[in-house]
Design a protein around this motif. Sequence first.
Motif, PDB file in Angstrom:
ATOM      1  N   PRO A 239       1.393 -17.370   7.541  1.00 40.70           N
ATOM      2  CA  PRO A 239       0.353 -18.189   7.902  1.00 40.70           C
ATOM      3  C   PRO A 239       1.044 -19.498   8.644  1.00 40.70           C
ATOM      4  N   GLY A 240       0.336 -19.867   9.643  1.00 35.41           N
ATOM      5  CA  GLY A 240       0.810 -21.014  10.496  1.00 35.41           C
ATOM      6  C   GLY A 240       1.755 -20.670  11.648  1.00 35.41           C
ATOM      7  N   TYR A 241       2.271 -19.521  11.667  1.00 40.47           N
ATOM      8  CA  TYR A 241       3.144 -19.104  12.835  1.00 40.47           C
ATOM      9  C   TYR A 241       2.480 -18.021  13.698  1.00 40.47           C
ATOM     10  N   GLN A 242       1.359 -17.615  13.592  1.00 36.49           N
ATOM     11  CA  GLN A 242       0.706 -16.512  14.377  1.00 36.49           C
ATOM     12  C   GLN A 242       0.226 -17.285  15.840  1.00 36.49           C
ATOM     13  N   PRO A 243      -0.095 -16.525  16.748  1.00 34.08           N
ATOM     14  CA  PRO A 243      -0.353 -17.096  17.936  1.00 34.08           C
ATOM     15  C   PRO A 243      -1.734 -17.670  17.935  1.00 34.08           C
ATOM     16  N   ASP A 244      -2.592 -17.450  17.001  1.00 32.39           N
ATOM     17  CA  ASP A 244      -3.825 -17.995  16.851  1.00 32.39           C
ATOM     18  C   ASP A 244      -4.553 -17.376  17.890  1.00 32.39           C
ATOM     19  N   LEU A 245      -4.721 -16.108  18.154  1.00 34.25           N
ATOM     20  CA  LEU A 245      -5.655 -15.422  19.465  1.00 34.25           C
ATOM     21  C   LEU A 245      -6.599 -14.626  18.302  1.00 34.25           C
ATOM     22  N   ASP A 246      -7.141 -15.078  17.451  1.00 35.67           N
ATOM     23  CA  ASP A 246      -8.069 -14.230  16.489  1.00 35.67           C
ATOM     24  C   ASP A 246      -7.411 -13.294  15.827  1.00 35.67           C
ATOM     25  N   GLU A 247      -6.182 -13.320  15.348  1.00 30.41           N
ATOM     26  CA  GLU A 247      -5.427 -12.346  14.654  1.00 30.41           C
ATOM     27  C   GLU A 247      -5.941 -12.623  13.194  1.00 30.41           C
ATOM     28  N   GLN A 248      -6.222 -11.850  12.353  1.00 29.18           N
ATOM     29  CA  GLN A 248      -6.688 -11.793  10.935  1.00 29.18           C
ATOM     30  C   GLN A 248      -5.806 -11.687  10.136  1.00 29.18           C
ATOM     31  N   LYS A 249      -6.103 -12.539   8.884  1.00 28.76           N
ATOM     32  CA  LYS A 249      -5.090 -12.573   7.865  1.00 28.76           C
ATOM     33  C   LYS A 249      -5.239 -11.185   7.081  1.00 28.76           C
ATOM     34  N   GLU A 250      -4.306 -10.578   6.616  1.00 25.20           N
ATOM     35  CA  GLU A 250      -4.265  -9.402   5.820  1.00 25.20           C
ATOM     36  C   GLU A 250      -3.495  -9.531   4.640  1.00 25.20           C
ATOM     37  N   THR A 251      -3.721  -8.743   3.448  1.00 21.50           N
ATOM     38  CA  THR A 251      -3.007  -8.332   2.191  1.00 21.50           C
ATOM     39  C   THR A 251      -1.946  -7.254   2.475  1.00 21.50           C
ATOM     40  N   VAL A 252      -0.743  -7.638   2.728  1.00 18.23           N
ATOM     41  CA  VAL A 252       0.084  -6.604   2.977  1.00 18.23           C
ATOM     42  C   VAL A 252       0.663  -5.942   1.805  1.00 18.23           C
ATOM     43  N   VAL A 253       0.606  -4.808   1.571  1.00 16.17           N
ATOM     44  CA  VAL A 253       1.142  -4.255   0.360  1.00 16.17           C
ATOM     45  C   VAL A 253       2.833  -3.765   0.593  1.00 16.17           C
ATOM     46  N   GLU A 254       3.817  -4.292  -0.313  1.00 12.49           N
ATOM     47  CA  GLU A 254       4.980  -4.103   0.166  1.00 12.49           C
ATOM     48  C   GLU A 254       5.656  -3.170  -0.774  1.00 12.49           C
ATOM     49  N   THR A 255       5.274  -3.134  -2.162  1.00  8.49           N
ATOM     50  CA  THR A 255       5.686  -2.391  -3.196  1.00  8.49           C
ATOM     51  C   THR A 255       4.728  -1.816  -4.038  1.00  8.49           C
ATOM     52  N   ILE A 256       4.858  -0.861  -4.616  1.00 15.27           N
ATOM     53  CA  ILE A 256       3.847  -0.100  -5.536  1.00 15.27           C
ATOM     54  C   ILE A 256       4.857   0.576  -6.887  1.00 15.27           C
ATOM     55  N   ASN A 257       4.049   0.777  -7.912  1.00 15.10           N
ATOM     56  CA  ASN A 257       4.624   1.510  -8.882  1.00 15.10           C
ATOM     57  C   ASN A 257       4.436   2.915  -8.608  1.00 15.10           C
ATOM     58  N   PRO A 258       5.363   3.829  -8.336  1.00 20.70           N
ATOM     59  CA  PRO A 258       5.069   5.204  -8.069  1.00 20.70           C
ATOM     60  C   PRO A 258       4.699   5.921  -9.348  1.00 20.70           C
ATOM     61  N   THR A 259       4.991   5.483 -10.356  1.00 24.53           N
ATOM     62  CA  THR A 259       4.453   6.147 -11.479  1.00 24.53           C
ATOM     63  C   THR A 259       3.053   5.991 -11.796  1.00 24.53           C
ATOM     64  N   ALA A 260       2.525   4.692 -11.630  1.00 28.79           N
ATOM     65  CA  ALA A 260       1.123   4.462 -11.810  1.00 28.79           C
ATOM     66  C   ALA A 260       0.491   5.091 -10.589  1.00 28.79           C
ATOM     67  N   LEU A 261       0.752   5.310  -9.319  1.00 28.25           N
ATOM     68  CA  LEU A 261       0.177   6.155  -8.584  1.00 28.25           C
ATOM     69  C   LEU A 261      -0.195   7.493  -8.954  1.00 28.25           C
ATOM     70  N   LEU A 262       0.956   7.998  -9.446  1.00 32.10           N
ATOM     71  CA  LEU A 262       1.032   9.602  -9.771  1.00 32.10           C
ATOM     72  C   LEU A 262      -0.050   9.745 -10.965  1.00 32.10           C
ATOM     73  N   ALA A 263      -0.014   8.934 -11.896  1.00 37.40           N
ATOM     74  CA  ALA A 263      -0.839   8.905 -13.129  1.00 37.40           C
ATOM     75  C   ALA A 263      -2.301   8.842 -12.580  1.00 37.40           C
ATOM     76  N   THR A 264      -2.709   7.839 -11.716  1.00 34.65           N
ATOM     77  CA  THR A 264      -3.967   7.443 -11.336  1.00 34.65           C
ATOM     78  C   THR A 264      -4.377   8.799 -10.707  1.00 34.65           C
ATOM     79  N   MET A 265      -3.761   9.455  -9.864  1.00 33.27           N
ATOM     80  CA  MET A 265      -4.080  10.531  -8.941  1.00 33.27           C
ATOM     81  C   MET A 265      -4.200  11.869  -9.849  1.00 33.27           C
ATOM     82  N   GLU A 266      -3.614  11.881 -10.688  1.00 35.35           N
ATOM     83  CA  GLU A 266      -3.599  13.281 -11.472  1.00 35.35           C
ATOM     84  C   GLU A 266      -4.640  13.020 -12.483  1.00 35.35           C
TER      85      GLU A 266
END
Length: 373
Positions: free
Chosen positions: A340-367
């Motif tokens: 934030p603050g470095y974007q060209p400010d041409l209507d780009e939108q702020k996003e929540t970017v997922v960088e890491t997840i818990n693989p065990t929790a991923l599999l447990a939820t899906m299973e």
Amino acid sequence: MSFFSSRNARYRLCGLFLALACGMPVCSGLAAENRKVIIDDDDSLSLAEATLLKAPGVDVLGITVASGNRWRDDEINRMLRGLEILHRTDVPVVPGAIYPLINSEKLTEKWESLYGRLIWKGAWMKQWVEPTNQPAPNYHAPDVVPTPADGNATTKPSKEIAANFLIRMVHAYPGQVTILAAGAMTNLALAQRLDPEFASLAKELVYMGGSLNPHQQLSTVAAGQYAREFVNSPRREFNLRFDPEAASIVMHAPWHKITMVPSDPATATELSADFLHRIASRNADISRLVAHWQPGSPMWDEIAATVWLNPQIVTRSDQLYVDINTQFGAGYGDTLSWSPGYQPDLDEQKETVVETINPTALLATMEQILGRP
């Protein structure tokens, strides 16, 4: 009739317990109002769609399809067949774009002659550049629909156009519809151009796409093969590169909330044969689908679906402004991002970017979800 002798009440209570176990939101009553989602995809029915279709408290309003990993009509046939196997033919499959807005097979070949070969080109992929254990690409013309291993679908797709369907749904349920995009964004861009209110009427956008700086985390042969995509080009990712112009249009649309699941967290995951066996053993319909799924790939779309269902699997995220490079040069289709603050400010939108997840929790939820009757 008492509460616990009511079949519907028992189902609702089971849904509540599963929602609590998976970290899904519930209200002060028995269960929250069903969450509405449209899946926008570019392949056959995967574990991601199966998980969303079986998740408690979720209404899948439809699946819109555009070319990407496969040609659109091939994908539609496979998606319909998958829904038949899951007994979910109530979910409409809506045909979308056959071609990207500007990018094409010829332009991609021209780009490769100037800047080097791409690892994956989806529907345009004729053969692998180097030896690999991955299945050979099934290259064919756009109007050819190969018969899948589990047979052709007998049900038919919707007669509506995907962009119109998307617009109609957000107008019918303003502020309630999540768009979960797991492929090229051509359909979403067309909807936004046809109706400037489209994004603002949706509840949110969750998408799998883009790449920041992924690193190989697993030591398996398959992990090394898929790591080829980002070793020398960490900002390149297929979903958004297939139609960069469409992705850029979507990134500039006025969404209330955007969650980006880039390729980065997927490097800690792998669709293992053991996991496929476990979920197949718990559900006969899923076992029929599993028989034709290739183990070894990172769980890209599955992460995006599960992040929406259970945000607690996220272990690190950031707030960034994101766009896609649409200049026809060496970086065409690459992910652009700014703090934030470095974007060209041409209507780009702020996003929540997922960088890491818990693989065990991923599999447990899906299973847990996929094991539901």
